[in-house]
Write a protein that holds these residues in place. Sequence first.
Motif, mmCIF file in Angstrom:
data_model
loop_
_atom_site.group_PDB
_atom_site.id
_atom_site.type_symbol
_atom_site.label_atom_id
_atom_site.label_comp_id
_atom_site.label_asym_id
_atom_site.label_seq_id
_atom_site.Cartn_x
_atom_site.Cartn_y
_atom_site.Cartn_z
ATOM 1 N N ALA A 190 -30.265 -16.375 21.307
ATOM 2 C CA ALA A 190 -30.566 -15.452 22.398
ATOM 3 C C ALA A 190 -30.251 -14.027 21.952
ATOM 4 O O ALA A 190 -29.533 -13.803 20.970
ATOM 5 C CB ALA A 190 -29.755 -15.814 23.642
ATOM 6 N N TYR A 191 -30.763 -13.046 22.707
ATOM 7 C CA TYR A 191 -30.558 -11.655 22.304
ATOM 8 C C TYR A 191 -30.609 -10.717 23.520
ATOM 9 O O TYR A 191 -31.102 -11.049 24.596
ATOM 10 C CB TYR A 191 -31.616 -11.222 21.284
ATOM 11 N N TYR A 201 -25.173 -4.819 26.795
ATOM 12 C CA TYR A 201 -26.352 -5.412 26.190
ATOM 13 C C TYR A 201 -27.147 -6.151 27.273
ATOM 14 O O TYR A 201 -26.636 -7.081 27.904
ATOM 15 C CB TYR A 201 -25.951 -6.379 25.067
ATOM 16 N N LEU A 202 -28.380 -5.703 27.481
ATOM 17 C CA LEU A 202 -29.230 -6.274 28.510
ATOM 18 C C LEU A 202 -30.382 -7.048 27.870
ATOM 19 O O LEU A 202 -30.901 -6.644 26.818
ATOM 20 C CB LEU A 202 -29.799 -5.173 29.410
ATOM 21 N N ASP A 203 -30.793 -8.135 28.520
ATOM 22 C CA ASP A 203 -31.929 -8.881 28.010
ATOM 23 C C ASP A 203 -33.234 -8.313 28.555
ATOM 24 O O ASP A 203 -33.241 -7.254 29.213
ATOM 25 C CB ASP A 203 -31.777 -10.373 28.306
ATOM 26 N N LYS A 204 -34.352 -8.971 28.301
ATOM 27 C CA LYS A 204 -35.664 -8.456 28.696
ATOM 28 C C LYS A 204 -35.813 -8.351 30.217
ATOM 29 O O LYS A 204 -36.614 -7.561 30.705
ATOM 30 C CB LYS A 204 -36.777 -9.341 28.130
ATOM 31 N N GLY A 213 -26.548 -13.293 30.599
ATOM 32 C CA GLY A 213 -27.886 -12.905 30.189
ATOM 33 C C GLY A 213 -28.144 -13.231 28.736
ATOM 34 O O GLY A 213 -27.245 -13.622 27.987
ATOM 35 N N GLY A 214 -29.387 -13.032 28.331
ATOM 36 C CA GLY A 214 -29.793 -13.288 26.954
ATOM 37 C C GLY A 214 -31.169 -13.906 26.917
ATOM 38 O O GLY A 214 -31.350 -15.038 27.378
#
Length: 268
Positions: A190-191, A201-204, A213-214
């Motif tokens: 995940a990213y 750090y936020l995901d899409k 999140g991720g």
Amino acid sequence: MALGGFFKQLPGIYGKYSSNGVDWNDAQPIFSNGLSWWSNYVPDHDGIDVWAPELKSYNGRSWLYYSISTFGSRVSAIGLTSASSVAAGDWRDDGLVINTTNSNNYNAIDPDLVVAKDGAPWLAFGSWNSGIKLTRINPMTMKPFGQIYSLASRSDGIEAPTIVYRQGYYYLFVSVGKCCDGTNSTYRIAYGRSSDIRGPYLDKNGTDMLASGGSILDAGNSQWVGPGGQDILNTDVIVRHAYDAGDNGTPKLLISTLNWDANGWPKY
């Protein structure tokens, strides 16, 4: 481009190197008999088992961070060794970087050396518990100083941080789920991203990785189960391991091109 890495295969830190990513040769082992100080921080350690080595060059020297722990424990330590170059192989023991005990709510394993946009070195690390952490490191000693920041957390497990900088953003890649159970593993990659190395750090979808999140980059498929333990070379090659369902769940190394969409999100 030459690819190389060190990993847990046999006692100590063993590695392989390749000029094409297909044909691999053995590198000289490091600390194959272990180091006596490891047991000071991880008394139950067997003295030779090393996890999750991380190799990068910084300021003209090769730095290799590694983990000493036992499965499922927060009694852990990150150690450091360095050499004038990988080719020279003149590895010295640079000692302890950071350790954790059962009184800590985070775990000192899975180190990742990150060089920020301004050239400053940072260390990301962490596994399960309260999640992924980040700290500045002294560019002379390559050991931590100052605050420890929290970057990501998940109730279903998170570890193996990798951070890269690309076009105004820091991208945090993590492995989530359960590793190391063959084809029963639930590992996936995940990213999220941030304009500040310290987060958030936020995901899409805009969900903070500290709030589970991720966005998922790689959840595997019918052949390659439980991909994770990822690392990124430059910003365009991703390396990870997965279990080969077509070969009785044997773990194997996968190397792929990492692409980026028009909005700056990673994809295969």
